[in-house]
Design an enzyme around this catalytic site. Structure first.
Site: not given
Lengths: 404, 404
Positions: A13, A108, A138
């Site tokens: 994102g 990640n 996040d």
């Protein structure tokens, strides 16, 4: 290191500052005399397997600075999650183009891609230096105090709730704001930084780190509404029941899954609408409004933390420095050194890749519906300078005449 | 004018600059030696009938300035739409408190309230001066070049689409952003100001001034998607079919109506979700995301047009000047005098009250899914200074080796 070719790409994102990292890599790399070319892959790893490269060495420094200040991934991004075969293809392309430094900016999953590519290069005896550069709104990368992109998104969420609280105070009712964050509640928790006066909202905060029970939720809302005459609620899109089932699946009949096997939580207003419907029908409150912050919170142009911009630039620069002067692949991480100052380290890829950080218990209040002062102290310096502020009238009440 | 008591109140939906007008009234009124007290009614007309008044004369100028820069209605607002009996009660309270100047900041419903109160005072021979001060993010007040509150909301919408376009370019697909505006498409049309390069979104804009046909919509989206490989769409919450039926009612089973008899369009993500579902199922496009801008677009703290702030202050100041030096009740209107400059006039209340302006034909393209350059020239100066800008990489493509 002989070819002097560097590759940089952006995955996952977009954020408000991910271009800072790309530009950090590009401008820092050009300071090294052994670097001959800096390529940018279009749309992340997919651009590597397709050999879709831009030559960033042919960009002007002026335009790079303007792009750095522009949100979203200027090179394009991808949701592809490479398996080992995909990583093999990545490695084949890197070798064909004699690319000896690979920088991948992402979360990640991206770190995991870098890890596999790094292992394959080592197994093949190819001299590749692979560095993962952190990025995610996040804030769920382990090993980092926080991740670039999170502070700006957190600032958007805090400003949005500060405004929504003022709106809700002017026209009282219940307001539900649904915030991104599949597993980690950091971004939802940032709503607490929009609160100034003791009776300001958000009055309730629901995080994926705590089990969401609808009955408990309704009781909380009822109590807050009775106390304040209104109620502002921040809800993470990732809230789930005790079995781990997302609350949104209670409503959604058909659930779209992306390539990572994740349920689609963003880009739909369903969760907010479901919760509003429950509040209306069960609590009998008439004015109930729900907003889903959706893509605004990560893409809005003109809401950015200057601290985030600086750090996103620095992780890009440090990645190049670690690659050039170090002797290991790894993931760049941010460490907090003071209130407020940071430094950067390189962690082994397997310490970051594929792992998910969630909000620490010390950041969540006993009630489970608020944050602690430790979280406020953690987040405040990240939001940067020039945070807008809200003020109230203090005027004295006038005595009634007719209703006296 | 003998008592020297002034009343100011705020009605309808809050805006980013409505407090500028309230503070404009308060500070300007204090410059008149015949003014003894400035009262603020809490929650609009409801605060008048309940005699819930703050004495704004006891506010410091410093705090008033801080409140002026704070979004949303600091005095609180209301959705009450007074009928004649309600207006009689308002008039009774004004008379009981010997209030001889009444300033009401709001949209066309608020103008209508001022009109009725004004008529009742005249009929009763009570020396009341009643002035309506314009405010609405919908920009739908007749007689005004534009209305305070609209420029800041338009700036939010333009910035939001600028960012959403960048996000959509990074991760291509279809993006639907639903914007407020029940009858007037001005705010949705503002999305066009987020566009910089010819292939930027929004690629399609749907306004309530044009009939919305689902089949035509799907054909438009398909064509844009094939042309750009992606599609960003701005949709007004008020889009309706040829019979005038809101598109959202195609989905919503139970429709909440407010006291004005209006269908609830805001505070739900239903329209965006419906349209996304149609695009997915009918066009077979996988990545389709919808956001409903909801309350963010009118309440977000930290996205404001400086032009809007200045003008909102000025309409408040001018309202007091018209009241003190004029000899008639009326509605303050904004006239455009140059590119860019404005002046203010006082129009008779019945020329503004209860009327709705919609987008002029000259502002809407022939296709009905874009705006004209006339609209871009109309809106650009209103957005104010410091609009964030988006930049792109221009780097040269690298020749392929493996896929050559």
């Amino acid at each position: 290191m002989s070819s002097g070719k560097i590759l940089v790409a952006q995955g996952g994102g977009p954020t408000a500052v991910i271009n800072q990292s790309m530009v950090g890599v590009t401008l820092e790399a050009r300071r090294f005399r052994n670097v001959t070319r800096i390529y940018g892959a279009l749309h992340g790893v997919r651009g590597i397997v397709n050999e879709d490269f831009l030559d960033l060495t042919q960009e002007t420094s002026h335009n790079l600075e303007l792009v750095a200040a522009t949100p979203s991934s200027a090179l394009g991004s991808t949701r592809d999650k490479p398996d080992t075969a995909y990583c093999t293809r990545i490695f084949d392309v890197l070798r064909a183009h004699e690319i000896e430094h690979f920088f991948y900016i992402g979360g990640n999953d991206s770190a995991d891609t870098v890890r596999i590519v790094s292992e394959q290069a080592r197994a093949a005896g190819y001299p590749l230096r692979s560095i993962h550069i952190p990025k995610t709104i996040d804030n769920d990368l382990v090993g980092n105090d926080h991740t670039p992109g999170f502070p700006s998104a957190a600032r958007f969420v805090a400003q949005a709730f500060a405004g929504a609280n003022l709106d809700n105070a002017a026209l009282p009712g219940v307001y539900v704001g649904v915030v991104m964050g599949r597993h980690a509640g950091f971004l939802t928790a940032a709503s607490a930084l929009g609160k100034k006066f003791p009776d300001d909202g958000p009055h309730l905060i629901y995080l994926p780190e705590r089990v969401f029970e609808l009955e408990r939720f309704l009781a909380d809302v009822k109590a807050a509404y009775e106390r304040y005459g209104r109620c502002v609620i921040a809800v993470s899109e990732g809230v789930h029941d005790a079995a781990g089932e997302p609350i949104i699946t209670l409503l959604a009949k058909e659930i779209e899954k992306d390539a990572h096997g994740n349920v689609q939580l963003s880009g739909t207003g369903a969760l907010a609408d479901l919760l509003c419907e429950e509040i209306k029908s069960r609590l009998g409150i008439k004015r109930v409004r729900g907003d889903t912050f959706g893509y605004l919170q990560r893409s809005f142009i003109g809401c950015v933390s200057d601290v985030d911009q600086r750090e996103a630039r620095e992780v890009g620069e440090k990645a190049v420095q670690f690659a050039m002067w170090g002797n290991a692949d790894g993931s760049v991480v941010i460490r907090r050194m003071g209130f407020y100052s940071v430094d950067y380290e390189l962690l082994p890829l397997d310490q970051v890749a594929g792992k998910t950080r969630t909000m620490e218990d010390e950041f969540i209040s006993e009630s489970g519906t608020d944050v602690t002062d430790a979280f406020r102290l953690y987040l405040r310096p990240l939001l940067g300078s020039g945070m807008p502020d809200a003020f109230r009238l203090r005027g004295a009440r006038v005595d009634k005449i007719l209703a006296r």
